[in-house]
Motif scaffolding. Sequence first.
Motif, PDB file in Angstrom:
ATOM      1  N   ASP A 125       0.752  -1.525   0.016  1.00 48.09           N
ATOM      2  CA  ASP A 125       0.643   0.068  -0.409  1.00 48.09           C
ATOM      3  C   ASP A 125       0.529   1.266  -0.458  1.00 48.09           C
ATOM      4  OD1 ASP A 125      -2.303  -1.539  -0.393  1.00 48.09           O
ATOM      5  OD2 ASP A 125      -2.234  -1.207   1.826  1.00 48.09           O
ATOM      6  N   ASP A 126       1.937   1.299   0.981  1.00 49.75           N
ATOM      7  CA  ASP A 126       2.831   2.672   1.032  1.00 49.75           C
ATOM      8  C   ASP A 126       4.441   2.764  -0.292  1.00 49.75           C
ATOM      9  OD1 ASP A 126       4.662   0.039   2.000  1.00 49.75           O
ATOM     10  OD2 ASP A 126       5.328   1.362   3.311  1.00 49.75           O
ATOM     11  N   GLN A 127       3.606   1.826  -1.335  1.00 43.93           N
ATOM     12  CA  GLN A 127       4.799   1.045  -1.892  1.00 43.93           C
ATOM     13  C   GLN A 127       4.032   1.791  -3.864  1.00 43.93           C
ATOM     14  OE1 GLN A 127       5.949  -2.683  -1.519  1.00 43.93           O
ATOM     15  NE2 GLN A 127       8.655  -2.188  -1.632  1.00 43.93           N
ATOM     16  N   GLU A 128       5.113   2.252  -4.804  1.00 46.41           N
ATOM     17  CA  GLU A 128       5.364   1.887  -5.714  1.00 46.41           C
ATOM     18  C   GLU A 128       5.835   0.629  -6.995  1.00 46.41           C
ATOM     19  OE1 GLU A 128       2.719   3.858  -7.291  1.00 46.41           O
ATOM     20  OE2 GLU A 128       2.553   4.666  -5.632  1.00 46.41           O
ATOM     21  N   ILE A 129       6.032   0.384  -8.323  1.00 48.78           N
ATOM     22  CA  ILE A 129       6.027  -1.457  -8.385  1.00 48.78           C
ATOM     23  C   ILE A 129       7.413  -1.016  -8.691  1.00 48.78           C
ATOM     24  CG2 ILE A 129       6.219  -2.335 -10.464  1.00 48.78           C
ATOM     25  CD1 ILE A 129       3.482  -2.470  -9.151  1.00 48.78           C
ATOM     26  N   MET A 130       8.280   0.356  -9.015  1.00 46.50           N
ATOM     27  CA  MET A 130       9.338   0.559  -9.060  1.00 46.50           C
ATOM     28  C   MET A 130       9.941   0.568  -8.096  1.00 46.50           C
ATOM     29  SD  MET A 130      10.165   1.522 -12.019  1.00 46.50           S
ATOM     30  CE  MET A 130       9.522   0.052 -12.889  1.00 46.50           C
ATOM     31  N   ASP A 131       9.813   1.056  -6.681  1.00 52.08           N
ATOM     32  CA  ASP A 131      10.075   0.506  -5.210  1.00 52.08           C
ATOM     33  C   ASP A 131      10.143  -0.685  -4.727  1.00 52.08           C
ATOM     34  OD1 ASP A 131       9.726   3.197  -4.343  1.00 52.08           O
ATOM     35  OD2 ASP A 131       7.871   2.931  -4.070  1.00 52.08           O
ATOM     36  N   LEU A 132       9.760  -2.120  -6.254  1.00 47.55           N
ATOM     37  CA  LEU A 132      10.359  -3.594  -5.698  1.00 47.55           C
ATOM     38  C   LEU A 132      11.247  -3.768  -6.507  1.00 47.55           C
ATOM     39  CD1 LEU A 132       7.054  -4.980  -7.128  1.00 47.55           C
ATOM     40  CD2 LEU A 132       7.443  -4.460  -3.992  1.00 47.55           C
ATOM     41  N   PHE A 133      12.271  -2.823  -7.022  1.00 52.42           N
ATOM     42  CA  PHE A 133      13.488  -3.164  -7.134  1.00 52.42           C
ATOM     43  C   PHE A 133      14.346  -2.226  -6.437  1.00 52.42           C
ATOM     44  CE2 PHE A 133      17.090  -1.439  -9.326  1.00 52.42           C
ATOM     45  CZ  PHE A 133      17.513  -3.192 -10.191  1.00 52.42           C
ATOM     46  N   SER A 134      15.585  -3.639  -5.593  1.00 53.72           N
ATOM     47  CA  SER A 134      16.690  -3.049  -4.913  1.00 53.72           C
ATOM     48  C   SER A 134      17.402  -3.268  -5.888  1.00 53.72           C
ATOM     49  CB  SER A 134      16.492  -4.237  -3.992  1.00 53.72           C
ATOM     50  OG  SER A 134      18.075  -4.150  -3.189  1.00 53.72           O
ATOM     51  N   PRO A 135      18.426  -1.776  -5.399  1.00 49.64           N
ATOM     52  CA  PRO A 135      19.671  -1.199  -6.457  1.00 49.64           C
ATOM     53  C   PRO A 135      20.572  -2.438  -5.911  1.00 49.64           C
ATOM     54  CG  PRO A 135      19.205   0.457  -5.399  1.00 49.64           C
ATOM     55  CD  PRO A 135      18.190  -0.443  -4.993  1.00 49.64           C
ATOM     56  N   SER A 136      20.499  -3.466  -5.268  1.00 55.24           N
ATOM     57  CA  SER A 136      21.419  -4.324  -5.152  1.00 55.24           C
ATOM     58  C   SER A 136      21.398  -5.140  -5.771  1.00 55.24           C
ATOM     59  CB  SER A 136      22.009  -5.357  -3.820  1.00 55.24           C
ATOM     60  OG  SER A 136      20.286  -5.291  -3.166  1.00 55.24           O
ATOM     61  N   ILE A 137      20.357  -5.862  -6.635  1.00 50.45           N
ATOM     62  CA  ILE A 137      20.027  -6.699  -7.366  1.00 50.45           C
ATOM     63  C   ILE A 137      21.058  -6.497  -8.892  1.00 50.45           C
ATOM     64  CG2 ILE A 137      18.668  -8.048  -8.695  1.00 50.45           C
ATOM     65  CD1 ILE A 137      16.717  -7.696  -6.861  1.00 50.45           C
ATOM     66  N   PRO A 138      21.701  -7.322  -9.041  1.00 48.98           N
ATOM     67  CA  PRO A 138      22.312  -7.371 -10.900  1.00 48.98           C
ATOM     68  C   PRO A 138      21.444  -7.225 -11.475  1.00 48.98           C
ATOM     69  CG  PRO A 138      23.456  -9.059  -9.317  1.00 48.98           C
ATOM     70  CD  PRO A 138      21.993  -8.124  -8.579  1.00 48.98           C
ATOM     71  N   LEU A 139      22.152  -7.179 -12.625  1.00 51.18           N
ATOM     72  CA  LEU A 139      20.650  -7.118 -13.764  1.00 51.18           C
ATOM     73  C   LEU A 139      20.736  -9.237 -14.332  1.00 51.18           C
ATOM     74  CD1 LEU A 139      22.621  -4.760 -16.679  1.00 51.18           C
ATOM     75  CD2 LEU A 139      20.141  -5.633 -16.292  1.00 51.18           C
ATOM     76  N   PRO A 140      20.491  -9.660 -14.922  1.00 48.99           N
ATOM     77  CA  PRO A 140      20.326 -10.975 -14.785  1.00 48.99           C
ATOM     78  C   PRO A 140      22.016 -11.127 -16.019  1.00 48.99           C
ATOM     79  CG  PRO A 140      18.153 -10.158 -15.891  1.00 48.99           C
ATOM     80  CD  PRO A 140      18.729  -9.133 -15.240  1.00 48.99           C
ATOM     81  N   PRO A 141      22.578 -12.750 -16.053  1.00 46.06           N
ATOM     82  CA  PRO A 141      24.051 -12.392 -16.603  1.00 46.06           C
ATOM     83  C   PRO A 141      23.364 -12.374 -17.792  1.00 46.06           C
ATOM     84  CG  PRO A 141      23.040 -14.348 -15.014  1.00 46.06           C
ATOM     85  CD  PRO A 141      21.930 -13.857 -14.736  1.00 46.06           C
ATOM     86  N   TRP A 142      22.643 -12.691 -18.318  1.00 44.48           N
ATOM     87  CA  TRP A 142      21.914 -13.060 -19.773  1.00 44.48           C
ATOM     88  C   TRP A 142      21.415 -12.076 -20.285  1.00 44.48           C
ATOM     89  CZ3 TRP A 142      17.311 -11.768 -19.852  1.00 44.48           C
ATOM     90  CH2 TRP A 142      16.172 -11.915 -19.124  1.00 44.48           C
ATOM     91  N   PHE A 143      21.926 -11.036 -19.537  1.00 44.85           N
ATOM     92  CA  PHE A 143      20.648  -8.879 -20.332  1.00 44.85           C
ATOM     93  C   PHE A 143      22.682  -8.259 -19.648  1.00 44.85           C
ATOM     94  CE2 PHE A 143      18.918  -5.016 -19.986  1.00 44.85           C
ATOM     95  CZ  PHE A 143      17.799  -5.494 -20.937  1.00 44.85           C
ATOM     96  N   SER A 144      23.252  -8.074 -20.872  1.00 43.47           N
ATOM     97  CA  SER A 144      24.478  -7.254 -20.670  1.00 43.47           C
ATOM     98  C   SER A 144      24.305  -5.376 -19.859  1.00 43.47           C
ATOM     99  CB  SER A 144      25.954  -7.174 -22.056  1.00 43.47           C
ATOM    100  OG  SER A 144      24.714  -6.685 -22.657  1.00 43.47           O
ATOM    101  N   GLU A 145      25.003  -4.694 -19.554  1.00 42.28           N
ATOM    102  CA  GLU A 145      25.070  -3.135 -19.968  1.00 42.28           C
ATOM    103  C   GLU A 145      24.436  -2.880 -20.929  1.00 42.28           C
ATOM    104  OE1 GLU A 145      24.527  -1.286 -17.151  1.00 42.28           O
ATOM    105  OE2 GLU A 145      25.458  -2.436 -15.695  1.00 42.28           O
TER     106      GLU A 145
END
Length: 313
Positions: A187-207
């Motif tokens: 209730d106190d979040q938006e969808i973008m708030d579900l993302f944590s900056p500590s989570i890396p990109l998936p290994p199959w998805f490059s910069e």
Amino acid sequence: MENIQHSHVEVQGLKLHVAEIGSGEKTVVFLHGFPEIWYTWRHQMIAVANAGYRAIAFDFRGYGLSEHPAEPEKANLMDLVGETVGLLDSLGINKAILVGKDFGAIPGYLVAALHPEKVASVITLGIPFMLPGPSAIKNHLLPKGFYITRFQEPGRAEADFGRFDVKSVIRNIYTLFSGSEVPVAGDDQEIMDLFSPSIPLPPWFSEEDLATYASLYEKSGFRFALQVPYRSLTVDSGLSDPKATVPALLIMGEKDYCFKFPGMEDYIRSGAVKHFVPDLEIIYIPEGSHFVHEQFPEKVNQLIIEFLHKQSI
């Protein structure tokens, strides 16, 4: 990648960006989902071209380098059915194999149902046959923070996304949608708030992949993407009981969060989906996510090409 050719083709008064490789007699047309554009099919395009097919991927209207319609808020998923047929006509393609991912599966199946003379077969990833309309996704059976419900609320996703640069939005969505859990905000979040900056990109998805997506969404923005598919998903298609009777293949990653949509897994595993697609083969990839074609490109390419060759016998 350097052999993929790019052009713009006029379809229904809009210039659509088209990527193409290969010169085979049979044509495979790829239909992207969200948060994707033509580039999501880079691995598959090269593979099917090497297998002797002509491969085409395009940006739907309002996505990537394709033009927006004049009134995006009036657009719906059925517009993409007409757009796909119009592209085939503009390119002089009498019959094609359609490959759809995510919401791209919807026009894929519906073009086959409504224009069977134009479709040799259909392959979809992550989403089975779905008919746009009030019962397409059962939002009411999921918490009110369900991401589709949030995206459907006018202005809410715009404000949520607007807190970040485009590259961060794409990173966040790609990472969230790669998981096996349905994205649901508190209730106190938006969808973008579900993302944590500590989570890396998936290994199959490059910069580099991320930068490519970001550059294209910086061009198009999210205005049309929020309308189609999300805000138009409940618009009645006007169709009562369409059938896609061509040979079809559904590739499902078993870690795809869409499997956890209410009723989705039973609809697929029970075979109820074959009411709409009678000649359907279903293949499961145990560790596959919502982006199974990018996660396991060699496996998915093999399945696609084997299916295509079977139709050619």
